[in-house]
Design an enzyme around this catalytic site. Structure first.
Site, PDB file in Angstrom:
ATOM      1  N   VAL A  67      -1.624   2.886  -2.721  1.00 38.30           N
ATOM      2  CA  VAL A  67      -1.695   2.111  -3.956  1.00 38.30           C
ATOM      3  C   VAL A  67      -0.941   0.810  -3.729  1.00 38.30           C
ATOM      4  O   VAL A  67       0.129   0.809  -3.111  1.00 38.30           O
ATOM      5  CB  VAL A  67      -1.074   2.875  -5.150  1.00 38.30           C
ATOM      6  CG1 VAL A  67      -1.122   2.027  -6.415  1.00 38.30           C
ATOM      7  CG2 VAL A  67      -1.778   4.207  -5.359  1.00 38.30           C
ATOM      8  N   CYS A  68      -1.507  -0.286  -4.195  1.00 38.42           N
ATOM      9  CA  CYS A  68      -0.828  -1.576  -4.142  1.00 38.42           C
ATOM     10  C   CYS A  68      -0.492  -1.919  -2.686  1.00 38.42           C
ATOM     11  O   CYS A  68      -1.301  -1.721  -1.787  1.00 38.42           O
ATOM     12  CB  CYS A  68       0.405  -1.515  -5.038  1.00 38.42           C
ATOM     13  SG  CYS A  68       1.156  -3.092  -5.452  1.00 38.42           S
ATOM     14  N   SER A  69       0.714  -2.414  -2.438  1.00 39.60           N
ATOM     15  CA  SER A  69       1.085  -2.835  -1.088  1.00 39.60           C
ATOM     16  C   SER A  69       1.339  -1.674  -0.144  1.00 39.60           C
ATOM     17  O   SER A  69       1.682  -1.880   1.021  1.00 39.60           O
ATOM     18  CB  SER A  69       2.309  -3.752  -1.134  1.00 39.60           C
ATOM     19  OG  SER A  69       3.400  -3.122  -1.774  1.00 39.60           O
ATOM     20  N   SER A 126      -5.483  -4.091  -1.928  1.00 39.47           N
ATOM     21  CA  SER A 126      -4.047  -4.026  -2.128  1.00 39.47           C
ATOM     22  C   SER A 126      -3.710  -4.897  -3.329  1.00 39.47           C
ATOM     23  O   SER A 126      -4.601  -5.408  -4.018  1.00 39.47           O
ATOM     24  CB  SER A 126      -3.317  -4.533  -0.875  1.00 39.47           C
ATOM     25  OG  SER A 126      -1.931  -4.251  -0.945  1.00 39.47           O
TER      26      SER A 126
END
Length: 235
Positions: A99-101, A119
């Site tokens: 998830v995300c970075s 991302s």
């Protein structure tokens, strides 16, 4: 079914708390918060603590792996113990996710080589340095058994998708209703394509509060430096 969520120092809480609420409702789900040692891990806020319940060594064969993002992701992406564990468990896992970075950590482990991935919008350029094809217009990018989600709140969408794949649509819909996941935001600026110039500038400033702190800044510089050297040496 064992679900291993990596919790490293300076994670962003919603990145995995949202998915956790979905995934823990799956039949037979056993959720582990994994890190090098058990005990409290501080979020990027510095005040929220989450307890790591199991070590990497105690978790050699999870069915699902989830790596959240946060200012600490660069340090995690430079940590051989984290990367070695991901490389060891990913081949046997049904799903390896971020998830995300958190996708930057998967990329550093070599799990996104030649793949498309998404991302947080602020991290997409960095993915290119790892030979990843960044995707900016999808909340979830699915390539084989590796699935990446966009920034922060997209983790809930990722978890709902996984719930459907693992337990079927009917169960996923029941979980969605249980947590009353029916987003109707009062504003329409949740993607870079929709946000005004002023909103983008304000959001970037908010991100900078955490990223310009000495530890994340140093880790980010080291990660990009190490990658640049690796590219030169392999040429």
């Amino acid at each position: 079914m064992q679900i291993a969520i990596v919790v490293y120092p300076q994670f962003t809480a919603l990145d995995f708390i949202g998915p956790y609420e979905v995934l823990r409702a799956l039949p037979g789900a056993q959720v582990r918060f994994v890190w090098k040692e058990t005990g409290p891990i501080a979020a990027d806020s510095g005040v929220l603590l989450v307890g790591a319940t199991h070590t990497f060594g105690e978790t050699p064969a999870p069915d699902v792996v989830l790596v959240p993002g946060g200012p600490g992701c660069a340090a995690a992406a430079c940590d051989d113990e984290v990367l070695d564990w991901l490389r060891a468990v990913s081949p046997g896992a049904k799903w390896t996710t971020s998830v995300c970075s958190g996708s930057l950590v998967l990329a550093a482990a070599g799990l996104l080589d030649g793949k498309s991935a998404t991302s947080h919008w602020s991290v997409l350029p960095a993915l290119k340095t790892f030979g990843v094809k960044p995707v900016s217009d999808q909340r979830i990018v699915h390539e084989g058994d590796v699935v990446t989600a966009a920034g922060v709140s997209a983790g809930i969408d990722l978890a709902m998708w996984l719930a459907g794949e693992i337990a079927g649509d009917a169960k996923a819909k029941a979980i969605q209703l249980m947590i009353e996941y029916d987003p109707q935001p009062p504003f329409d600026s949740g993607h870079m394509s929709k946000a005004s110039v002023a909103t983008k500038a304000s959001a970037t400033a908010l991100l900078s509060r955490d990223m310009i702190k000495p530890e994340p800044l140093k880790a980010s510089a080291r990660l990009l430096w190490d990658r640049a050297i690796s590219v030169v040496r392999s040429a």
